[in-house]
Design an enzyme around this catalytic site. Structure first.
Site, short mmCIF file in Angstrom:
data_model
loop_
_atom_site.label_atom_id
_atom_site.label_comp_id
_atom_site.label_asym_id
_atom_site.label_seq_id
_atom_site.Cartn_x
_atom_site.Cartn_y
_atom_site.Cartn_z
N LYS A 182 -9.90 6.52 -4.64
CA LYS A 182 -8.46 6.77 -4.86
C LYS A 182 -7.67 5.47 -4.70
O LYS A 182 -6.84 5.13 -5.53
CB LYS A 182 -7.97 7.81 -3.87
CG LYS A 182 -6.46 7.90 -3.73
CD LYS A 182 -6.03 9.01 -2.81
CE LYS A 182 -5.60 8.61 -1.43
NZ LYS A 182 -4.44 7.72 -1.30
N ASN A 183 -7.95 4.76 -3.62
CA ASN A 183 -7.11 3.59 -3.32
C ASN A 183 -7.43 2.38 -4.18
O ASN A 183 -6.75 1.36 -4.09
CB ASN A 183 -7.21 3.24 -1.82
CG ASN A 183 -6.47 4.25 -0.96
OD1 ASN A 183 -5.79 5.13 -1.48
ND2 ASN A 183 -6.61 4.14 0.35
N ARG A 204 3.49 7.75 -2.87
CA ARG A 204 3.93 6.52 -2.26
C ARG A 204 3.51 5.30 -3.10
O ARG A 204 4.21 4.31 -3.18
CB ARG A 204 3.33 6.39 -0.86
CG ARG A 204 3.83 5.16 -0.15
CD ARG A 204 3.15 4.92 1.17
NE ARG A 204 3.12 3.51 1.46
CZ ARG A 204 4.12 2.82 1.97
NH1 ARG A 204 5.24 3.43 2.28
NH2 ARG A 204 4.02 1.53 2.19
N CYS A 222 2.22 10.46 2.27
CA CYS A 222 1.95 11.12 3.55
C CYS A 222 3.03 10.80 4.57
O CYS A 222 3.50 9.68 4.67
CB CYS A 222 0.63 10.62 4.11
SG CYS A 222 -0.76 11.60 3.60
N ARG A 240 6.20 3.80 7.51
CA ARG A 240 5.71 3.22 6.26
C ARG A 240 6.80 2.46 5.50
O ARG A 240 7.17 2.82 4.38
CB ARG A 240 5.09 4.29 5.38
CG ARG A 240 4.00 5.03 6.09
CD ARG A 240 3.13 5.82 5.16
NE ARG A 240 2.09 5.02 4.60
CZ ARG A 240 1.00 5.49 4.02
NH1 ARG A 240 0.82 6.77 3.94
NH2 ARG A 240 0.09 4.70 3.54
N PRO A 241 7.31 1.40 6.10
CA PRO A 241 8.34 0.61 5.41
C PRO A 241 7.75 -0.17 4.23
O PRO A 241 6.54 -0.28 4.10
CB PRO A 241 8.80 -0.36 6.50
CG PRO A 241 7.66 -0.48 7.44
CD PRO A 241 6.88 0.81 7.36
N ASP A 247 9.20 -3.32 3.50
CA ASP A 247 9.86 -4.62 3.63
C ASP A 247 8.97 -5.78 3.20
O ASP A 247 9.43 -6.73 2.57
CB ASP A 247 10.35 -4.83 5.08
CG ASP A 247 9.24 -4.67 6.10
OD1 ASP A 247 8.48 -3.70 5.97
OD2 ASP A 247 9.12 -5.52 7.00
N LEU A 248 7.67 -5.70 3.50
CA LEU A 248 6.77 -6.82 3.14
C LEU A 248 6.59 -6.93 1.63
O LEU A 248 6.47 -8.02 1.08
CB LEU A 248 5.41 -6.66 3.81
CG LEU A 248 5.41 -6.63 5.35
CD1 LEU A 248 4.02 -6.36 5.89
CD2 LEU A 248 5.93 -7.96 5.89
N ASP A 299 -7.83 5.74 7.80
CA ASP A 299 -8.01 6.92 6.96
C ASP A 299 -9.21 7.78 7.38
O ASP A 299 -9.44 8.85 6.80
CB ASP A 299 -8.16 6.50 5.48
CG ASP A 299 -6.84 6.05 4.89
OD1 ASP A 299 -5.80 6.22 5.55
OD2 ASP A 299 -6.84 5.53 3.75
N ARG A 318 -4.48 15.78 -2.79
CA ARG A 318 -4.01 14.44 -3.18
C ARG A 318 -5.16 13.44 -3.24
O ARG A 318 -5.08 12.46 -3.99
CB ARG A 318 -2.99 13.92 -2.16
CG ARG A 318 -1.61 14.55 -2.26
CD ARG A 318 -0.64 13.81 -1.36
NE ARG A 318 -0.94 12.40 -1.38
CZ ARG A 318 -0.96 11.60 -0.31
NH1 ARG A 318 -0.66 12.08 0.88
NH2 ARG A 318 -1.28 10.33 -0.42
C1 UD1 Z 1 -2.94 1.78 2.21
C2 UD1 Z 1 -3.74 2.98 1.78
C3 UD1 Z 1 -3.77 4.03 2.89
C4 UD1 Z 1 -4.25 3.40 4.19
C5 UD1 Z 1 -3.48 2.12 4.51
C6 UD1 Z 1 -4.05 1.37 5.70
C7 UD1 Z 1 -3.40 3.05 -0.61
C8 UD1 Z 1 -2.83 3.78 -1.78
N1 UD1 Z 1 -3.13 3.56 0.57
O1 UD1 Z 1 -1.61 2.23 2.45
O2 UD1 Z 1 -4.64 5.08 2.48
O3 UD1 Z 1 -4.04 4.32 5.25
O4 UD1 Z 1 -3.52 1.23 3.39
O5 UD1 Z 1 -5.38 1.07 5.50
O6 UD1 Z 1 -4.13 2.10 -0.78
N2 UD1 Z 1 3.85 -2.19 6.82
C9 UD1 Z 1 5.06 -2.78 7.08
N3 UD1 Z 1 5.83 -3.21 6.04
C10 UD1 Z 1 5.42 -3.09 4.74
C11 UD1 Z 1 4.19 -2.51 4.47
C12 UD1 Z 1 3.42 -2.05 5.53
O7 UD1 Z 1 5.45 -2.89 8.24
O8 UD1 Z 1 6.17 -3.52 3.84
C13 UD1 Z 1 3.01 -1.68 7.92
C14 UD1 Z 1 2.87 -0.17 7.85
O9 UD1 Z 1 3.93 0.50 8.49
C15 UD1 Z 1 1.57 0.03 8.60
C16 UD1 Z 1 0.76 -1.20 8.25
O10 UD1 Z 1 1.70 -2.15 7.76
O11 UD1 Z 1 1.79 0.07 9.98
C17 UD1 Z 1 -0.32 -0.99 7.23
O12 UD1 Z 1 0.24 -0.44 6.07
P1 UD1 Z 1 -0.32 -0.80 4.62
O13 UD1 Z 1 -1.57 -1.59 4.76
O14 UD1 Z 1 0.78 -1.38 3.82
O15 UD1 Z 1 -0.68 0.63 4.06
P2 UD1 Z 1 -0.43 1.17 2.61
O16 UD1 Z 1 -0.61 0.08 1.60
O17 UD1 Z 1 0.82 1.96 2.57
#
Ligand code: UD1
Length: 418
Positions: free
Chosen positions: A22-23, A92, A116, A121-122, A124-125, A305, A397
């Site tokens: 999926k990812n 998302r 989810c 899940r911000p 900002d990055l 996950d 999902r």
């Molecule tokens: C992806 C996966 C999800 C998995 C996660 C962590 C997909 C579609 N989803 O989600 O299944 O659980 O990786 O392995 O691939 N963060 C920030 N700012 C940002 C982005 C992230 O602070 O702009 C933080 C998040 O709150 C979290 C951490 O970074 O604490 C990891 O998130 P991230 O790796 O971005 O997860 P996703 O890409 O959303």
């Protein structure tokens, strides 16, 4: 609304084919917007996240058609730069399209993403990274609105190795002018897969799988045929189910290397695991011993996950475990549900303290998110008596044909409409 009814207690025996990840599929589908040519993705899993991504691509004007299990995307008709609220809230990963859409149209408008409910899940990055590449961003009425004259390469240092932000920046940088360097990049196998896909389309990306990714922008990308990697989280869920229920299962189309952190824990628990090319065989005939601790970490650490599923396993092991969730702050919603089935768990901040009980007993429980829901299904399969898992749309999902696959190895599970 649909639910699962599970009669627990059957051992699991047989062979299961692991679905495509999926990812991997989601960012790859987002990347198809970067070319005017046709792209064919093989064996797209039958999951709602992929179907929603198809709806989003269609909404942009792409022509998308299934040929059996393969998906053909023709981006030449893409004309819209907007993802409306209703769709973005379903998925998302719609935010991954920001990089592709801005690259294609120089403008993009995307409603804040859904997915989810497992913490803040911000994004900002993602946004800071895109700004470095020359994108102007404002936020208005729940929409992220972007525009730029041209995208240019730059050096981006991520505060934490976010999977989504790394992928989004890769997508935006693929056709930017000059070279982009992503430092502290996520190292997940799905990032390497996205690199492989982009390079198949003619991009120049290297370094994925390490902390530094280098993207030399190219003028144009072309179509290709592509098979993404197997789903390590689905594979892990089946292995944990078999460890909990007992029996012997074989996973086909599995990549052991991508879930070595789980295999290590399962061996520590007492499971017998054999590897044979793309097959993983797990055998267990007794009550397992607890692993002392499991801590979720970015790859190659233990995946968040699989946290819910390994928590369910620890509940019925001999001894105590501490499960620490380092990535998402509210990812313990399965705990109260597991307690209804007899689990002895206390959550304090990011730690779940689990004292192993002899067995789960059947109960009616609610799936609150994708992986937590899958964990409840594994608990139901291992439990004594009948369980009902409600709200299974969350599970749909990410797990294609879940109950069919579980039934094929002996699980007594049916889907019914409520
Ligand atoms: C992806 C996966 C999800 C998995 C996660 C962590 C997909 C579609 N989803 O989600 O299944 O659980 O990786 O392995 O691939 N963060 C920030 N700012 C940002 C982005 C992230 O602070 O702009 C933080 C998040 O709150 C979290 C951490 O970074 O604490 C990891 O998130 P991230 O790796 O971005 O997860 P996703 O890409 O959303």
């Amino acid at each position: 609304m649909e639910k699962y009814i599970i009669n627990g207690g059957n051992k699991l025996y047989g062979s299961v084919e692991v679905q495509t990840a999926k990812n991997s599929v989601l960012p790859i589908l987002a990347a198809t917007v970067l070319t005017d040519d046709k792209v064919k993705i093989f064996n797209v899993p039958n999951i709602t996240d992929a179907k929603n991504m198809v709806k989003i691509l269609s909404g942009l004007g792409c022509r998308v058609a299934f040929e059996g299990n393969d998906l053909v995307v023709d981006g030449s008709f893409a004309e819209k730069d907007e993802i409306p609220r209703a769709l973005a809230h379903e998925l998302r990963s719609s935010v991954f399209l920001l990089g592709s859409i801005i690259s294609r149209f120089r403008t993009a408008k995307i409603a804040y993403p859904g997915g989810c409910d497992i913490g803040l899940r911000p994004v900002d990055l993602h946004l800071t990274g895109l700004k470095r590449l020359g994108v102007n961003i404002k936020e208005e009425n729940g929409y992220i609105i972007c525009e730029c004259d041209k995208l240019h390469g730059d050096e981006i240092m991520l505060d934490c190795p976010s999977v989504g932000a790394t992928e989004n920046i890769m997508l935006a940088a693929a056709k930017a002018e000059g070279t982009t360097l992503i430092k502290n990049a996520a190292r997940e196998p799905e990032i390497e897969d996205l690199q492989r896909f982009l390079n198949c389309m003619g991009a120049k990306v290297r370094g994925a799988g390490t902390g530094t990714i280098i993207i030399e922008g190219v003028k144009a990308l072309h179509g290709c045929d592509f098979q993404p990697i197997p789903d390590r989280i689905e594979a892990g869920t089946f292995l944990i189910a078999a460890a909990m229920c007992g029996g012997e299962i074989e996973l086909r189309n599995a990549c052991a290397e991508n879930i070595s952190s789980l295999l290590h824990k399962l061996r520590e628990n007492g499971c017998k695991i054999r590897l044979n090319n793309d097959k993983i065989i797990l055998e267990n005939h007794r009550r397992l011993t607890s692993v002392k601790s499991v801590e979720t970490q970015p790859y190659p650490g233990f995946p968040t996950d699989l946290q819910a599923q390994i928590t369910a396993l620890c509940c019925i092991c001999r001894g105590q475990s501490i499960i620490t969730e380092n990535l998402f702050e509210t990812r313990f919603k399965h705990v109260p549900e597991l307690r209804k089935m007899g689990a002895d768990i206390t959550v304090i901040n990011r730690n779940a303290f689990v004292r192993g009980v002899e067995k789960f007993t059947g109960a009616t429980v609610v799936a609150h998110d994708l992986r937590g829901g899958a964990a409840l299904v594994t608990a139901g399969l291992a439990a004594e008596g009948r369980s009902e898992v409600l709200d299974i749309s969350h599970i749909d999902r990410g797990y294609g044909s879940f109950e069919y696959k579980l039934r094929s190895i002996g699980g007594d599970i049916v889907r019914v409409s409520v």
